[in-house]
Design a protein around this motif. Structure first.
Motif, PDB file in Angstrom:
ATOM      1  N   GLY A 122     -42.173  42.541  55.055  1.00  0.00           N
ATOM      2  CA  GLY A 122     -41.416  43.191  56.116  1.00  0.00           C
ATOM      3  C   GLY A 122     -40.569  44.156  56.462  1.00  0.00           C
ATOM      4  O   GLY A 122     -40.464  44.835  55.052  1.00  0.00           O
ATOM      5  N   TRP A 123     -39.691  43.983  57.364  1.00  0.00           N
ATOM      6  CA  TRP A 123     -38.397  45.075  57.392  1.00  0.00           C
ATOM      7  C   TRP A 123     -37.085  44.314  56.591  1.00  0.00           C
ATOM      8  O   TRP A 123     -36.349  45.664  55.685  1.00  0.00           O
ATOM      9  CB  TRP A 123     -38.251  45.549  59.249  1.00  0.00           C
ATOM     10  CG  TRP A 123     -37.567  44.222  59.766  1.00  0.00           C
ATOM     11  CD1 TRP A 123     -38.433  43.578  60.374  1.00  0.00           C
ATOM     12  CD2 TRP A 123     -36.243  43.215  59.826  1.00  0.00           C
ATOM     13  NE1 TRP A 123     -36.962  42.601  60.723  1.00  0.00           N
ATOM     14  CE2 TRP A 123     -35.819  42.609  60.486  1.00  0.00           C
ATOM     15  CE3 TRP A 123     -34.588  44.567  59.152  1.00  0.00           C
ATOM     16  CZ2 TRP A 123     -34.999  41.557  60.081  1.00  0.00           C
ATOM     17  CZ3 TRP A 123     -33.339  43.739  59.104  1.00  0.00           C
ATOM     18  CH2 TRP A 123     -33.133  42.956  60.232  1.00  0.00           C
ATOM     19  N   VAL A 124     -37.360  43.178  56.654  1.00  0.00           N
ATOM     20  CA  VAL A 124     -36.192  42.595  55.590  1.00  0.00           C
ATOM     21  C   VAL A 124     -36.487  42.943  54.636  1.00  0.00           C
ATOM     22  O   VAL A 124     -35.443  43.495  53.658  1.00  0.00           O
ATOM     23  CB  VAL A 124     -36.651  40.947  55.745  1.00  0.00           C
ATOM     24  CG1 VAL A 124     -34.965  40.225  54.919  1.00  0.00           C
ATOM     25  CG2 VAL A 124     -36.195  41.163  57.025  1.00  0.00           C
ATOM     26  N   PHE A 125     -37.575  42.917  53.404  1.00  0.00           N
ATOM     27  CA  PHE A 125     -37.931  43.698  52.589  1.00  0.00           C
ATOM     28  C   PHE A 125     -37.555  44.863  52.071  1.00  0.00           C
ATOM     29  O   PHE A 125     -36.923  45.067  51.419  1.00  0.00           O
ATOM     30  CB  PHE A 125     -39.356  43.598  52.423  1.00  0.00           C
ATOM     31  CG  PHE A 125     -39.795  44.222  50.480  1.00  0.00           C
ATOM     32  CD1 PHE A 125     -39.151  43.471  49.627  1.00  0.00           C
ATOM     33  CD2 PHE A 125     -40.749  44.539  51.031  1.00  0.00           C
ATOM     34  CE1 PHE A 125     -40.109  43.932  48.478  1.00  0.00           C
ATOM     35  CE2 PHE A 125     -41.277  45.487  49.678  1.00  0.00           C
ATOM     36  CZ  PHE A 125     -40.946  45.156  48.241  1.00  0.00           C
ATOM     37  N   GLY A 126     -37.605  45.874  53.603  1.00  0.00           N
ATOM     38  CA  GLY A 126     -37.601  47.418  53.256  1.00  0.00           C
ATOM     39  C   GLY A 126     -35.881  47.472  52.838  1.00  0.00           C
ATOM     40  O   GLY A 126     -35.500  48.747  51.931  1.00  0.00           O
ATOM     41  N   ALA A 127     -35.499  46.849  53.934  1.00  0.00           N
ATOM     42  CA  ALA A 127     -33.785  47.037  53.584  1.00  0.00           C
ATOM     43  C   ALA A 127     -33.538  46.384  51.996  1.00  0.00           C
ATOM     44  O   ALA A 127     -32.291  47.630  52.386  1.00  0.00           O
ATOM     45  CB  ALA A 127     -32.725  46.554  55.208  1.00  0.00           C
ATOM     46  N   TRP A 128     -33.792  45.672  51.723  1.00  0.00           N
ATOM     47  CA  TRP A 128     -33.146  45.346  50.636  1.00  0.00           C
ATOM     48  C   TRP A 128     -33.874  46.487  49.345  1.00  0.00           C
ATOM     49  O   TRP A 128     -32.888  46.637  48.979  1.00  0.00           O
ATOM     50  CB  TRP A 128     -34.060  43.550  50.413  1.00  0.00           C
ATOM     51  CG  TRP A 128     -33.229  42.808  51.073  1.00  0.00           C
ATOM     52  CD1 TRP A 128     -33.420  42.097  51.677  1.00  0.00           C
ATOM     53  CD2 TRP A 128     -31.685  41.860  50.196  1.00  0.00           C
ATOM     54  NE1 TRP A 128     -32.126  41.105  51.988  1.00  0.00           N
ATOM     55  CE2 TRP A 128     -31.741  41.042  50.773  1.00  0.00           C
ATOM     56  CE3 TRP A 128     -31.122  42.313  49.300  1.00  0.00           C
ATOM     57  CZ2 TRP A 128     -30.526  40.444  50.516  1.00  0.00           C
ATOM     58  CZ3 TRP A 128     -30.179  41.837  48.672  1.00  0.00           C
ATOM     59  CH2 TRP A 128     -29.842  40.764  49.418  1.00  0.00           C
ATOM     60  N   VAL A 129     -34.624  46.556  49.786  1.00  0.00           N
ATOM     61  CA  VAL A 129     -35.663  47.719  48.438  1.00  0.00           C
ATOM     62  C   VAL A 129     -34.464  48.782  48.781  1.00  0.00           C
ATOM     63  O   VAL A 129     -33.888  49.776  47.634  1.00  0.00           O
ATOM     64  CB  VAL A 129     -36.957  47.625  48.384  1.00  0.00           C
ATOM     65  CG1 VAL A 129     -37.739  49.028  47.805  1.00  0.00           C
ATOM     66  CG2 VAL A 129     -37.681  46.574  48.931  1.00  0.00           C
ATOM     67  N   ILE A 130     -34.776  49.549  49.781  1.00  0.00           N
ATOM     68  CA  ILE A 130     -34.033  50.997  50.188  1.00  0.00           C
ATOM     69  C   ILE A 130     -32.787  50.710  49.612  1.00  0.00           C
ATOM     70  O   ILE A 130     -31.765  51.384  48.677  1.00  0.00           O
ATOM     71  CB  ILE A 130     -33.574  51.164  51.401  1.00  0.00           C
ATOM     72  CG1 ILE A 130     -35.456  51.506  51.634  1.00  0.00           C
ATOM     73  CG2 ILE A 130     -32.706  52.448  52.025  1.00  0.00           C
ATOM     74  CD1 ILE A 130     -35.723  52.007  53.183  1.00  0.00           C
ATOM     75  N   THR A 131     -32.159  49.875  49.975  1.00  0.00           N
ATOM     76  CA  THR A 131     -30.376  49.219  49.826  1.00  0.00           C
ATOM     77  C   THR A 131     -30.549  48.628  47.704  1.00  0.00           C
ATOM     78  O   THR A 131     -29.349  49.743  47.603  1.00  0.00           O
ATOM     79  CB  THR A 131     -29.512  48.286  50.034  1.00  0.00           C
ATOM     80  OG1 THR A 131     -30.267  47.888  51.837  1.00  0.00           O
ATOM     81  CG2 THR A 131     -28.315  47.596  50.146  1.00  0.00           C
ATOM     82  N   GLY A 132     -31.455  48.549  47.196  1.00  0.00           N
ATOM     83  CA  GLY A 132     -31.525  48.270  46.052  1.00  0.00           C
ATOM     84  C   GLY A 132     -31.207  50.093  45.281  1.00  0.00           C
ATOM     85  O   GLY A 132     -31.132  49.699  44.285  1.00  0.00           O
ATOM     86  N   MET A 133     -32.480  50.293  46.112  1.00  0.00           N
ATOM     87  CA  MET A 133     -32.260  51.751  45.533  1.00  0.00           C
ATOM     88  C   MET A 133     -30.965  53.171  45.844  1.00  0.00           C
ATOM     89  O   MET A 133     -30.736  53.170  44.745  1.00  0.00           O
ATOM     90  CB  MET A 133     -33.353  53.016  45.770  1.00  0.00           C
ATOM     91  CG  MET A 133     -33.954  54.172  45.297  1.00  0.00           C
ATOM     92  SD  MET A 133     -33.837  54.546  44.047  1.00  0.00           S
ATOM     93  CE  MET A 133     -35.621  53.737  43.655  1.00  0.00           C
ATOM     94  N   VAL A 134     -30.581  52.572  46.703  1.00  0.00           N
ATOM     95  CA  VAL A 134     -29.007  53.451  47.203  1.00  0.00           C
ATOM     96  C   VAL A 134     -28.064  52.734  45.711  1.00  0.00           C
ATOM     97  O   VAL A 134     -27.741  54.176  44.836  1.00  0.00           O
ATOM     98  CB  VAL A 134     -28.268  53.260  48.415  1.00  0.00           C
ATOM     99  CG1 VAL A 134     -27.794  53.760  48.400  1.00  0.00           C
ATOM    100  CG2 VAL A 134     -29.368  53.968  49.617  1.00  0.00           C
ATOM    101  N   ALA A 135     -28.058  51.925  45.429  1.00  0.00           N
ATOM    102  CA  ALA A 135     -27.288  50.928  44.484  1.00  0.00           C
ATOM    103  C   ALA A 135     -27.628  51.009  43.201  1.00  0.00           C
ATOM    104  O   ALA A 135     -26.258  52.173  42.526  1.00  0.00           O
ATOM    105  CB  ALA A 135     -26.994  50.016  44.436  1.00  0.00           C
ATOM    106  N   ALA A 136     -28.903  51.529  42.748  1.00  0.00           N
ATOM    107  CA  ALA A 136     -29.398  52.089  41.335  1.00  0.00           C
ATOM    108  C   ALA A 136     -29.265  53.138  41.100  1.00  0.00           C
ATOM    109  O   ALA A 136     -28.424  53.665  40.028  1.00  0.00           O
ATOM    110  CB  ALA A 136     -30.782  51.352  41.517  1.00  0.00           C
TER     111      ALA A 136
END
Length: 117
Positions: free
Chosen positions: A28-42
Motif C-alpha cells: 500500500g502507501w506505506v510500501f510506496g513511501a519506503w520504495v520512493i524514499t529508498g530510490m531517492v537515497a540510492a
C-alpha cells in the motif's frame, strides 16, 4: 559521498524490504513511501556511472525481496505453479504504481545530477 552501484542497490533493497515489513505483507502507501524514499537515497548516493543500474532496479529488487521472504517463511510454493504465482503476483500487481513512481523519481534525480555536472 558517492557509493558504488552495488551498495546503492543494497540500500534500495533494505528500503523495499522495510516497506513490505511495515506494510504487513500487503503493498500500500506505506510500501510506496519506503520504495520512493529508498530510490531517492540510492539515486542521490550512487556514483554517476551507476545511475543506469539503480534507476531501473525497483522491480528486480522487489523480486529479490519476495524470493527471500518466501524462502524465509519456508513456504512450499516452489513445486506448485499456482502457489508460486499466488505468492509473486500480489506484490507486483499492487506495487506497480509505486515501482513506476520510484523509477520516475530515479529518472528525475538522474537528469538533475547529469545536467548539474
Amino acid at each position: 559521498m558517492e557509493v558504488p552501484a552495488v551498495a546503492a542497490v543494497a540500500i534500495l533493497t533494505v528500503f523495499v524490504g522495510m516497506g513490505l515489513i511495515t506494510d504487513g505483507g500487503t503493498v500500500g502507501w506505506v510500501f510506496g513511501a519506503w520504495v520512493i524514499t529508498g530510490m531517492v537515497a540510492a539515486a542521490a548516493l550512487v556514483r554517476p556511472v551507476g545511475l543506469w543500474i539503480v534507476v531501473p532496479a525497483p522491480p528486480i529488487v522487489l523480486l529479490i525481496v519476495v524470493v527471500v521472504r518466501i524462502a524465509w517463511h519456508w513456504q512450499p510454493v516452489w513445486g506448485n505453479t499456482k502457489e508460486l504465482v499466488a505468492a509473486f503476483a500480489p506484490p507486483y500487481l499492487h506495487g506497480f504504481p509505486w515501482l513506476a513512481a520510484a523509477v520516475g523519481v530515479g529518472l528525475t534525480i538522474a537528469v538533475i545530477r547529469i545536467t548539474r555536472r
